[in-house]
Write an enzyme that holds these catalytic residues in place. Sequence first.
Site, PDB file in Angstrom:
ATOM      1  N   TYR A   1       0.850  -1.200   0.000  1.00  0.00           N
ATOM      2  CA  TYR A   1       0.000   0.000   0.000  1.00  0.00           C
ATOM      3  C   TYR A   1       0.876   1.238   0.000  1.00  0.00           C
ATOM      4  CZ  TYR A   1      -3.569   3.400   1.314  1.00  0.00           C
ATOM      5  OH  TYR A   1      -4.417   4.488   1.341  1.00  0.00           O
TER       6      TYR A   1
ATOM      7  N   ASP B   1       9.068   2.463   0.988  1.00  0.00           N
ATOM      8  CA  ASP B   1       7.957   3.224   1.552  1.00  0.00           C
ATOM      9  C   ASP B   1       7.942   2.957   3.052  1.00  0.00           C
ATOM     10  OD1 ASP B   1       5.681   4.428   2.368  1.00  0.00           O
ATOM     11  OD2 ASP B   1       4.378   3.581   0.825  1.00  0.00           O
TER      12      ASP B   1
ATOM     13  N   LYS C   1       3.200   9.549   8.855  1.00  0.00           N
ATOM     14  CA  LYS C   1       2.846   9.090  10.187  1.00  0.00           C
ATOM     15  C   LYS C   1       3.759   9.637  11.304  1.00  0.00           C
ATOM     16  CE  LYS C   1      -0.029   5.638   8.195  1.00  0.00           C
ATOM     17  NZ  LYS C   1       0.021   4.618   7.200  1.00  0.00           N
TER      18      LYS C   1
HETATM   19  C1  LIG Z   1      -0.391   5.085   5.647  1.00  0.00           C
HETATM   20  C2  LIG Z   1       0.472   4.730   4.488  1.00  0.00           C
HETATM   21  C3  LIG Z   1       0.496   5.501   3.308  1.00  0.00           C
HETATM   22  C4  LIG Z   1      -0.453   6.648   3.091  1.00  0.00           C
HETATM   23  O1  LIG Z   1      -0.249   7.695   3.969  1.00  0.00           O
HETATM   24  P1  LIG Z   1      -1.441   8.795   4.172  1.00  0.00           P
HETATM   25  O2  LIG Z   1      -0.860   9.777   5.117  1.00  0.00           O
HETATM   26  O3  LIG Z   1      -2.604   8.016   4.716  1.00  0.00           O
HETATM   27  O4  LIG Z   1      -1.724   9.357   2.836  1.00  0.00           O
HETATM   28  C5  LIG Z   1       1.407   5.167   2.328  1.00  0.00           C
HETATM   29  N1  LIG Z   1       2.253   4.140   2.478  1.00  0.00           N
HETATM   30  C6  LIG Z   1       2.250   3.360   3.585  1.00  0.00           C
HETATM   31  C7  LIG Z   1       3.228   2.234   3.697  1.00  0.00           C
HETATM   32  C8  LIG Z   1       1.351   3.623   4.613  1.00  0.00           C
HETATM   33  O5  LIG Z   1       1.332   2.828   5.701  1.00  0.00           O
END
Ligand SMILES: *Cc1c(COP(=O)(O)O)cnc(C)c1O
Length: 445
Positions: free
Chosen positions: A142, A234, A263
């Site tokens: 994701y 990521d 985050k």
């Molecule tokens: C949460 C998340 C995202 C998206 O971040 P948002 O601040 O919700 O747009 C992208 N990559 C990973 C791995 C995530 O856990």
Amino acid sequence: MNHERSRALYDRALSVLPGGVNSSVRATMPHPVFVERGDGGHVIDADGNRYVDWVMGYGPLLYGHDLPEPVESAIQSYAAAGPMYGAPTEIEVEHAEFVARHVPSVESIRFVNSGTEATVSAVRLARGYTGRDKVVVMQGGYHGAQESTLVEGTPERRRPSTAGIPEAFAEHTLPIPFNDAEAAAEVFEAYGDEIAAVLVEPILANKGIVAPVDGYHETLRDLCTDHGALLVFDEVITGFRVGGLGCAQSKFGVTPDLTTFGKVIGGGFPVGAIGGRAEVIERFTPSGDVFQSGTFSGHPVTMAAGKASLEYAAEHDVYDHVNRLGRLLREGIAEICAERAPEYTVVGTDSMFKTVFTREGPDDVDACCAGGCRQSPDCARYDYCPKTGADVANAATDRWERVFWQEMKDRGVLLTANQFECQFTSYAHTEADVEETLEAYREVL
Ligand SMILES: *Cc1c(COP(=O)(O)O)cnc(C)c1O
């Protein structure tokens, strides 16, 4: 437990917010728990019910709902000075210096406003830098709500995973299974000179939790180097959670070209960032030719919250505490599962944990890793524990959502509502919270 007010609020929300929420994962059945306020490792809902909260905002809250005094006062003082300026401030330089000092791959960094914005910008940067269009992603990985990564299928048969995305995006995105070195080699064999980047979460953390098998990230690193593609970690969810201040890349000893953050790096406020080698990051405008911009980027209150949070962690036992509670939870749950349900796999590392309702398990549960699946070939569970996103999707996902999550909630323990999102310990959680949670697991499993 009385949920009258949550139900009434959801009823009102449904009239003015699509699905009653502003982010899809929040629409839990039969209605979301509307939160009134936080208290340490707990939340209190609109009806006054109290829960141990392991959702932690889906990742950002390293300190739970009570911020250490220096973090709290940094936020207050920057907010009181006026929210933002559209001009640079010292605090964003300080935060960038801190991140560059601690994260192995980061020399230079661009702050943005969400994890999604970070991965969108990383993909554009990789394409601009390499002059290539294709990106490789992991099935079940994701990277936020963006066109180039919301693509499913295989390199041979791929399609957008949601309505609203033109087929043309799927043309440029190649999904492969995580942990499959052969599939990675094959995709480079077929498309090597067209691939701009491989995007990978160091640990799949939005599809259960799937740890990498030994050598997998090294394989991706070598393939990218050999073919002139960028390796993008990521770390939006693993950043400043797994591997402490060095992030997951320091834990696994593999250095990506680019890293996306979100985050934790914003201390609970909206944030994202793209870091990496200066030579690559400087291709962003205005130093380079890849357009990137944002009204709120480097927001002073966010920068102050993020920097004070990470600095506090550098000077206190924050990671020792959250990782110890994570291990106590994973070991405790593994023990309960061994007694009652060998077909469950406990996954996670550091301050992340989850139970995957795998449908099969080993006969000899005593010969399994105790602290959460580490993909050790010596573990009796190795052949049963999830290796890919598809393995997690094949687990008994309904059981989590319809039975397990509800019953845990009724016992005052708030977990993430589906099988796929992981859970987190925080500095505010205590051993008593762990005990209470394990007691609930014992009753429910
Ligand atoms: C949460 C998340 C995202 C998206 O971040 P948002 O601040 O919700 O747009 C992208 N990559 C990973 C791995 C995530 O856990």
